[in-house]
Write a protein that holds these residues in place. Sequence first.
Motif, PDB file in Angstrom:
ATOM      1  N   SER A  46       0.859  -1.181   0.000  1.00  0.00           N
ATOM      2  CA  SER A  46       0.000   0.000   0.000  1.00  0.00           C
ATOM      3  C   SER A  46       0.898   1.234   0.000  1.00  0.00           C
ATOM      4  CB  SER A  46      -0.938   0.002   1.211  1.00  0.00           C
ATOM      5  OG  SER A  46      -0.201  -0.085   2.419  1.00  0.00           O
ATOM      6  N   LEU A  47       0.291   2.391  -0.201  1.00  0.00           N
ATOM      7  CA  LEU A  47       1.049   3.631  -0.253  1.00  0.00           C
ATOM      8  C   LEU A  47       1.364   4.135   1.158  1.00  0.00           C
ATOM      9  CD1 LEU A  47      -0.789   5.595  -3.090  1.00  0.00           C
ATOM     10  CD2 LEU A  47       1.499   4.584  -3.203  1.00  0.00           C
ATOM     11  N   TRP A  48       2.599   4.509   1.368  1.00  0.00           N
ATOM     12  CA  TRP A  48       3.053   5.078   2.637  1.00  0.00           C
ATOM     13  C   TRP A  48       3.784   6.386   2.357  1.00  0.00           C
ATOM     14  CZ3 TRP A  48       3.834   2.142   7.566  1.00  0.00           C
ATOM     15  CH2 TRP A  48       3.173   0.905   7.566  1.00  0.00           C
ATOM     16  N   LEU A  49       3.916   7.216   3.398  1.00  0.00           N
ATOM     17  CA  LEU A  49       4.696   8.442   3.254  1.00  0.00           C
ATOM     18  C   LEU A  49       5.368   8.799   4.575  1.00  0.00           C
ATOM     19  CD1 LEU A  49       2.433  11.596   3.315  1.00  0.00           C
ATOM     20  CD2 LEU A  49       1.476   9.329   3.562  1.00  0.00           C
ATOM     21  N   PRO A  50       6.557   9.414   4.521  1.00  0.00           N
ATOM     22  CA  PRO A  50       7.241   9.822   5.749  1.00  0.00           C
ATOM     23  C   PRO A  50       6.748  11.188   6.223  1.00  0.00           C
ATOM     24  CG  PRO A  50       8.630  10.276   3.870  1.00  0.00           C
ATOM     25  CD  PRO A  50       7.383   9.618   3.324  1.00  0.00           C
ATOM     26  N   LEU A  51       6.616  11.316   7.538  1.00  0.00           N
ATOM     27  CA  LEU A  51       6.240  12.588   8.150  1.00  0.00           C
ATOM     28  C   LEU A  51       7.307  12.974   9.169  1.00  0.00           C
ATOM     29  CD1 LEU A  51       2.440  11.881   8.747  1.00  0.00           C
ATOM     30  CD2 LEU A  51       3.453  13.240   6.904  1.00  0.00           C
ATOM     31  N   VAL A  52       7.378  14.268   9.431  1.00  0.00           N
ATOM     32  CA  VAL A  52       8.390  14.802  10.339  1.00  0.00           C
ATOM     33  C   VAL A  52       7.698  15.395  11.560  1.00  0.00           C
ATOM     34  CG1 VAL A  52      10.259  16.472  10.594  1.00  0.00           C
ATOM     35  CG2 VAL A  52       9.930  15.291   8.408  1.00  0.00           C
ATOM     36  N   ARG A  53       8.189  15.070  12.741  1.00  0.00           N
ATOM     37  CA  ARG A  53       7.623  15.632  13.965  1.00  0.00           C
ATOM     38  C   ARG A  53       8.131  17.065  14.155  1.00  0.00           C
ATOM     39  NH1 ARG A  53       6.288  12.330  18.198  1.00  0.00           N
ATOM     40  NH2 ARG A  53       7.973  10.922  17.655  1.00  0.00           N
ATOM     41  N   ARG A  54       7.188  17.996  14.373  1.00  0.00           N
ATOM     42  CA  ARG A  54       7.558  19.384  14.573  1.00  0.00           C
ATOM     43  C   ARG A  54       8.135  19.573  15.976  1.00  0.00           C
ATOM     44  NH1 ARG A  54       6.607  23.262  11.313  1.00  0.00           N
ATOM     45  NH2 ARG A  54       6.449  24.811  12.991  1.00  0.00           N
ATOM     46  N   LEU A  55       9.267  20.262  16.036  1.00  0.00           N
ATOM     47  CA  LEU A  55       9.972  20.439  17.302  1.00  0.00           C
ATOM     48  C   LEU A  55       9.739  21.817  17.914  1.00  0.00           C
ATOM     49  CD1 LEU A  55      13.366  18.732  16.381  1.00  0.00           C
ATOM     50  CD2 LEU A  55      11.345  17.724  17.458  1.00  0.00           C
ATOM     51  N   ARG A  56       8.961  22.664  17.238  1.00  0.00           N
ATOM     52  CA  ARG A  56       8.673  23.992  17.793  1.00  0.00           C
ATOM     53  C   ARG A  56       7.274  24.424  17.366  1.00  0.00           C
ATOM     54  NH1 ARG A  56      12.528  24.752  13.770  1.00  0.00           N
ATOM     55  NH2 ARG A  56      11.842  25.942  11.952  1.00  0.00           N
TER      56      ARG A  56
END
Length: 274
Positions: A46-56
């Motif tokens: 299936s389709l996946w995507l990377p996400l980034v956790r916001r640090l501020r």
Amino acid sequence: MTSFPQETEKLGHSDDHHEADHAAVSLAVSTVILALRRKEGESHHSLWLPLVRRLREPYKGQWALPGGPLPSDQSLEQAAGSTLKRATGLVPGYLEQLYAFGDVQRTPDYRRMREGVIEPQVDPERVVSVVYWASIPATDVSHTRVHENIKWFPADELPTLAFDHNEIVEYALYRLQNKVEYSRIAHSFLGEEFTLAQLREVYEAILGRALDPANFRRQIAASKSIIDTGKRVEGTRHRPPRLYRYDHARAFADQGPLGMYRASETQDVAQHKF
């Protein structure tokens, strides 16, 4: 001759301009990075995507699409490629500009003003995001960067993202489903060589439904988008399937009007070279 005073006023320097007309606009670049992965316990991709956790702040701790302000020394495409490199450690199999998201009220300050959380401001910051989408070949997915603040999510199981990033992902998937029927984007999820079954699985993951193998084979043959390499998969117990590759001569046309323009430019240079 008919005059258009309103348009003239817009184009000229009118004393009626408001202070907000001159509010600063920030330009950012984000990238929707897609790849095929398997959910735990499932055999199909299936389709996946990377996400980034916001640090501020704003949205500290929430997940968001990889991206940031446009560097002054990079083009839009270079910035999108750099974003992908930072998030995955890889280069894309496909990279294309998706859309520019510039709703006046898309930033947190505007939304808080609208909801009455904060007092109205004269010129809250406005951010226009130029969004790209990219794919990572299946042969490279296992080599993606590992980091505590970067996580891959199934495209159909996303959390509530920062800003308007859920809407951006939804639009990217919508465009992908429409574009897969006439472009090389499906091939970009695979390695240089692939079987028809592997290519069909990409289409099924993007479209979200099973496809009839015989009909799929006929449609792909009619598209003339792939070339038989003359090789077969080795080490299989049954009749080994054929290996194909994408016809790269079609790449410019698959990139739409801009790609076709670049193709004509390349041909013109070649014709005038000698």
